[in-house]
Design an enzyme around this catalytic site. Structure first.
Site, PDB file in Angstrom:
ATOM      1  N   GLU A   1      15.436  -1.047 -35.111  1.00  0.00           N
ATOM      2  CA  GLU A   1      14.485  -1.551 -34.113  1.00  0.00           C
ATOM      3  C   GLU A   1      13.411  -0.505 -33.805  1.00  0.00           C
ATOM      4  OE1 GLU A   1      14.577  -3.564 -29.633  1.00  0.00           O
ATOM      5  OE2 GLU A   1      16.401  -2.710 -30.487  1.00  0.00           O
TER       6      GLU A   1
ATOM      7  N   LYS B   1      10.059 -10.070 -30.834  1.00  0.00           N
ATOM      8  CA  LYS B   1      11.253 -10.242 -29.987  1.00  0.00           C
ATOM      9  C   LYS B   1      10.974 -11.260 -28.881  1.00  0.00           C
ATOM     10  CE  LYS B   1      14.836  -7.278 -27.962  1.00  0.00           C
ATOM     11  NZ  LYS B   1      15.172  -5.861 -27.653  1.00  0.00           N
TER      12      LYS B   1
ATOM     13  N   CYS C   1      18.093  -6.941 -31.716  1.00  0.00           N
ATOM     14  CA  CYS C   1      18.940  -6.495 -30.607  1.00  0.00           C
ATOM     15  C   CYS C   1      19.591  -7.680 -29.876  1.00  0.00           C
ATOM     16  CB  CYS C   1      18.098  -5.619 -29.674  1.00  0.00           C
ATOM     17  SG  CYS C   1      19.020  -4.487 -28.615  1.00  0.00           S
TER      18      CYS C   1
END
Length: 315
Positions: free
Chosen positions: A44, A131, A165
């Site tokens: 990430e 995201k 994540c």
């Protein structure tokens, strides 16, 4: 192709200094490709580094904190932008090698930052995944993505996609990705701690795909180094100095099979984790569980996905 060589590059980013980070990523990705990898995954926000001060520095979330403001300005100045020419070496590497390269980055769109997992694929434009929900303190840095960047790359051997994540705890996001029929899924994390390893392995079994759970290695000294490369700032340095720990991201990357078993496991330091995936295992697993098919009950459950870009402005 039934056997697919893959690699996770578990390495330290160059925090805040995107240009230096791209140089390092190209070098490490080239080494992985020359070793035979057809899919290469980074963790990430490898380009720019994970914003560790949000979790680790006391007071970072206070209103108008001078260090937080200074670091945000640096991230905005350094962030990649759509069609960023600085990223061309990664695209060229994908083009010449035929490999798919997945890497996280801070991306600037207009005047907001996004957490974007970029997928470079041979002969095609980069595939974005922004995201959908920044986690907790991350909302001080990143804007939310929209459904327009939920997608996969279709290669000759199968498809590859990614989530970032805590998106791996969004059941409907997982269902959307499973519907796209991933063969390989990149799960991008800052550190693949125990809970994150569980989520990655669960995703592999639920989606009947291979999962490359990619983590970072990042220390406090890396933040100081990147800050100086990015031009330095006294308020930002003071905030970083307040972080009590020295080692902040601890790797832990793993590669999971469609039955949730761990094929390869990294330690806490820098290393390139490699494996050869038997794609035939996917079909074998689907005999008992296909969450997008015979286990989906479409007569009871229905998922609607809006893939329109949501820019908020119409001219």
């Amino acid at each position: 192709m039934t056997m697919l060589p893959v690699a996770i590059v578990q390495a330290a980013p160059v925090p805040l200094s995107i240009g230096d980070g791209i140089d390092k990523a190209v070098r490490l990705a080239r080494e992985a490709v020359e070793g035979g990898a057809r899919v290469v995954a980074f963790g990430e926000t490898f380009l720019g580094g994970y914003p560790l001060w949000l979790d680790e520095a006391p007071g970072a979330a206070l209103w108008d904190h001078p260090g937080t403001r200074a670091l945000h300005r640096i991230l905005l100045e350094q962030a990649v932008v759509p069609n960023d020419e600085r990223l061309l070496p990664l695209q060229e590497l994908a083009d010449e090698s035929g490999a798919v390269i997945s890497i996280g980055a801070h991306e600037r769109v207009r005047r907001s930052l996004y957490n974007n997992q970029l997928t470079f694929r041979p002969g095609l434009p980069v595939l974005d995944h922004r995201k959908l929900v920044p986690t907790h303190g991350e909302r001080l840095v990143w804007m939310r993505g929209d459904g327009s960047t939920l997608g996969v790359h279709q290669a000759e051997w199968g498809s590859v996609g990614s989530l970032i994540c805590w998106e791996h705890w969004m059941p409907l996001a997982r269902a959307a990705m499973h519907n796209l029929g991933e063969s390989v899924h990149v799960a991008a994390w800052p550190t693949v701690r125990e809970q994150y390893a569980i989520a990655s392995r669960h995703y592999a079994m639920e989606g009947r795909c291979f999962v490359l759970a990619a983590g970072l290695v990042q220390a406090k000294d890396d933040l100081f180094d990147g800050l100086e490369r990015a031009g330095g700032n006294d308020a930002a340095r003071e905030l970083i100095e307040a972080i009590p720990a020295d080692t902040l991201n601890r790797g832990g990357s793993l590669i999971a099979a469609p039955d949730a078993s761990v094929i390869a496991q990294a330690g806490e330091g820098e290393e390139t984790l490699v494996a050869e995936l038997d794609l035939g295992e996917i079909g074998q697993g689907l005999a008992s569980l296909d969450t997008d098919g015979h286990y989906s009950r479409p007569d009871v459950f229905e998922l609607s996905i809006d893939t329109r870009p949501r820019e908020g402005v119409k001219w």
